[in-house]
Design a protein around this motif. Structure first.
Motif, mmCIF file in Angstrom:
data_model
loop_
_atom_site.group_PDB
_atom_site.id
_atom_site.type_symbol
_atom_site.label_atom_id
_atom_site.label_comp_id
_atom_site.label_asym_id
_atom_site.label_seq_id
_atom_site.Cartn_x
_atom_site.Cartn_y
_atom_site.Cartn_z
ATOM 1 N N ALA A 159 0.857 -1.186 0.000
ATOM 2 C CA ALA A 159 0.000 0.000 0.000
ATOM 3 C C ALA A 159 0.894 1.236 0.000
ATOM 4 C CB ALA A 159 -0.916 0.012 1.223
ATOM 5 N N SER A 178 -12.479 9.095 -2.674
ATOM 6 C CA SER A 178 -12.253 7.735 -3.138
ATOM 7 C C SER A 178 -12.432 7.684 -4.651
ATOM 8 C CB SER A 178 -13.249 6.792 -2.456
ATOM 9 O OG SER A 178 -13.063 5.467 -2.909
ATOM 10 N N TYR A 301 -5.915 7.134 -9.068
ATOM 11 C CA TYR A 301 -7.109 6.420 -8.586
ATOM 12 C C TYR A 301 -6.873 6.023 -7.138
ATOM 13 C CZ TYR A 301 -10.898 3.084 -8.041
ATOM 14 O OH TYR A 301 -12.022 2.433 -7.582
ATOM 15 N N ASN A 302 -7.673 6.582 -6.244
ATOM 16 C CA ASN A 302 -7.552 6.286 -4.818
ATOM 17 C C ASN A 302 -8.298 5.005 -4.469
ATOM 18 O OD1 ASN A 302 -5.928 8.391 -4.002
ATOM 19 N ND2 ASN A 302 -7.606 9.697 -3.310
ATOM 20 N N ASP A 303 -7.559 4.044 -3.925
ATOM 21 C CA ASP A 303 -8.165 2.792 -3.485
ATOM 22 C C ASP A 303 -9.203 3.078 -2.393
ATOM 23 O OD1 ASP A 303 -7.821 -0.357 -3.246
ATOM 24 O OD2 ASP A 303 -7.871 0.453 -1.208
ATOM 25 N N PRO A 304 -10.440 2.584 -2.529
ATOM 26 C CA PRO A 304 -11.492 2.911 -1.553
ATOM 27 C C PRO A 304 -11.152 2.513 -0.119
ATOM 28 C CG PRO A 304 -12.474 2.033 -3.553
ATOM 29 C CD PRO A 304 -10.999 1.858 -3.696
ATOM 30 N N GLU A 305 -10.593 1.313 0.085
ATOM 31 C CA GLU A 305 -10.281 0.871 1.452
ATOM 32 C C GLU A 305 -9.184 1.717 2.075
ATOM 33 O OE1 GLU A 305 -9.547 -3.259 1.953
ATOM 34 O OE2 GLU A 305 -11.356 -3.895 0.880
ATOM 35 N N LEU A 306 -8.168 2.042 1.305
ATOM 36 C CA LEU A 306 -7.063 2.849 1.837
ATOM 37 C C LEU A 306 -7.504 4.299 2.066
ATOM 38 C CD1 LEU A 306 -4.080 1.447 -0.262
ATOM 39 C CD2 LEU A 306 -4.801 0.811 2.059
ATOM 40 N N THR A 307 -8.415 4.783 1.237
ATOM 41 C CA THR A 307 -8.967 6.121 1.453
ATOM 42 C C THR A 307 -9.767 6.169 2.748
ATOM 43 O OG1 THR A 307 -9.109 6.420 -0.950
ATOM 44 C CG2 THR A 307 -10.358 7.952 0.418
ATOM 45 N N LEU A 340 0.683 4.095 -8.738
ATOM 46 C CA LEU A 340 -0.566 3.369 -8.492
ATOM 47 C C LEU A 340 -0.909 2.399 -9.613
ATOM 48 C CD1 LEU A 340 -2.809 6.113 -6.850
ATOM 49 C CD2 LEU A 340 -1.102 4.595 -5.840
ATOM 50 N N PRO A 344 -1.818 -0.592 -4.932
ATOM 51 C CA PRO A 344 -2.940 0.251 -4.502
ATOM 52 C C PRO A 344 -2.442 1.362 -3.589
ATOM 53 C CG PRO A 344 -2.929 -1.816 -3.288
ATOM 54 C CD PRO A 344 -1.864 -1.946 -4.342
ATOM 55 N N ALA A 346 -3.447 5.711 -1.951
ATOM 56 C CA ALA A 346 -4.388 6.812 -1.751
ATOM 57 C C ALA A 346 -3.624 8.082 -1.417
ATOM 58 C CB ALA A 346 -5.382 6.492 -0.639
#
Length: 394
Positions: A159, A178, A301-307, A340, A344, A346
């Motif tokens: 990450a 996200s 592109y921001n990974d949703p979980e890491l965001t 990225l 993945p 953010a």
């Protein structure tokens, strides 16, 4: 998590005075993309003082620092270091000492956030993982990320996190989003080739300046009438050059501009689309055209979980109301996007506007509020630690 937040808060405050001095030194001594030799040497020296393993000259002038369990998962932080060819007009006591060169995009603050995180993490235990901090050169020319990727700087990273200052938000606030965060960007070069002649008899030549004006307006009109308005495209020309005298029809004109687009599929079609429109306009008036479309960076592109992890960690240091969930992505570009493509990650926006506001990025009047430094260090320190923990640790 609250106890960890208190520890990070104390450690951040402890290192802040020295980091502000460092930031002002960097601001007064900016270095262009790919020439960050003194900046890199300073960064490497500071990292070694706190016990980090340091590699220099990674990706030409980049620095990589590591600490932690060599067999554990790797969590990365990327900060950039380069300045811009802009004359500083802020009047600060620590203004750039180099004429025509300035930290007008906040990379001096980014660098010190990275050093601040390094100081905090050096005193915190994260035995089951490994932290890697990447001090990247040449972001402003969108080359540094790929220089470092070529040297496998992301090997083992699971990450990756990043931050960028944001003049549209007040100090004490952050921007989170996200998914698509920034746009794809390209450099556009168009040569219009006509025939010279006397300015008094324009009908005897082919006026490349007039045709260039048609190309500029034609592209803007085509964007609004030929493309989907829900998939924004921006084409802006920043430089026009051509002609030799006030009374001579210019034979050749060069247009230089930038293209921005949020939709990756549409972005791939834009070179052919632009080529067709420009060639049609030029041929209609008897001219020739040469078009070069050079891709600079893909979208971030921001990974949703890491965001989500970023925003969760931020709540330990700020009220919920100061976390701004950005509705729209930015049409700005960031070569963080290249990283990225491999892992993945953010990135978030760090508010830096003081009580008097803040001039835009890439302006000679850009001056950020240094109080933002502490918040950036806290959020990223906690995020790095939490991202590196296994479920048993949490």
């Amino acid at each position: 998590m609250k106890d960890l937040g208190k520890e990070i808060d104390d450690l951040s405050k402890e290192s802040l005075p020295d980091l502000i001095k460092l930031r002002r030194h960097l601001h007064a001594h900016p270095e262009l993309s790919g020439q960050e030799y003194q900046t890199a040497a300073l960064v490497a020296g500071e990292l070694r003082k706190t016990g980090w393993e340091v590699k220099e000259a990674v990706g030409k002038t980049g620095v990589v620092a590591e600490m932690g369990n060599k067999s554990g998962p790797v969590v990365g932080l990327r900060v950039d270091m380069d300045a811009l060819p802009i004359e500083e007009r802020t009047g600060l006591d620590y203004s750039s000492s180099i004429q025509g060169l300035m930290h007008a995009c906040g990379h001096d603050l980014h660098t010190c956030i990275g050093l601040g995180v390094a100081k905090v993490l050096a005193k915190n235990k994260f035995t089951n993982s490994r932290i890697r901090i990447i001090f990247q050169p040449a972001e402003e020319i969108a080359k540094g990320a790929n220089w470092m990727r070529a040297e496998k700087v992301l090997e083992g990273v699971q990450a990756l996190f990043g931050v960028h200052v944001y003049p549209d938000l007040s100090v004490g606030k952050i921007g989170i989003r996200s998914g698509t965060f920034t746009a794809a960007a390209a450099e556009l070069e168009i040569d219009i080739i006509g025939n010279g002649g006397h300015g008094a008899r324009p009908h005897e030549g082919i006026d490349s300046i007039w045709i260039s004006a048609k190309v500029i307006s034609g592209l803007q009109e085509a964007i609004s009438r030929r493309l989907d308005a829900l998939k924004p495209v921006v084409i802006s020309f920043g430089k026009i050059s051509g002609g030799n005298a006030f009374n001579v029809i210019a034979e050749r004109v060069k247009l230089l501009g930038t293209v921005r687009c949020l939709d990756s599929n549409l972005y791939e079609k834009l070179p052919q689309w632009i080529e067709k429109i420009v060639q049609n306009i030029a041929s209609n008036y008897g001219a020739k055209a040469k078009i070069k479309f050079k891709s600079i960076a893909p979208p971030v592109y921001n990974d949703p979980e890491l965001t989500t992890l970023l925003s969760t960690c931020a709540k330990n240091f700020m009220d919920e109301e100061n976390i701004v969930y950005l509705e729209n992505p930015s049409l700005g570009a960031e070569d963080f996007a290249f990283f990225l493509q491999d892992v993945p990650g953010a990135m978030f926006r760090l508010g830096v506007a003081g009580d008097q506001g803040c001039a835009p990025l890439h302006s000679g009047y850009f001056s950020l509020d240094e109080r933002s430094l502490e918040l950036g260090i806290k959020i990223l320190s906690q995020t790095m630690i939490m991202a590196s923990k296994t479920p048993q640790d949490i």
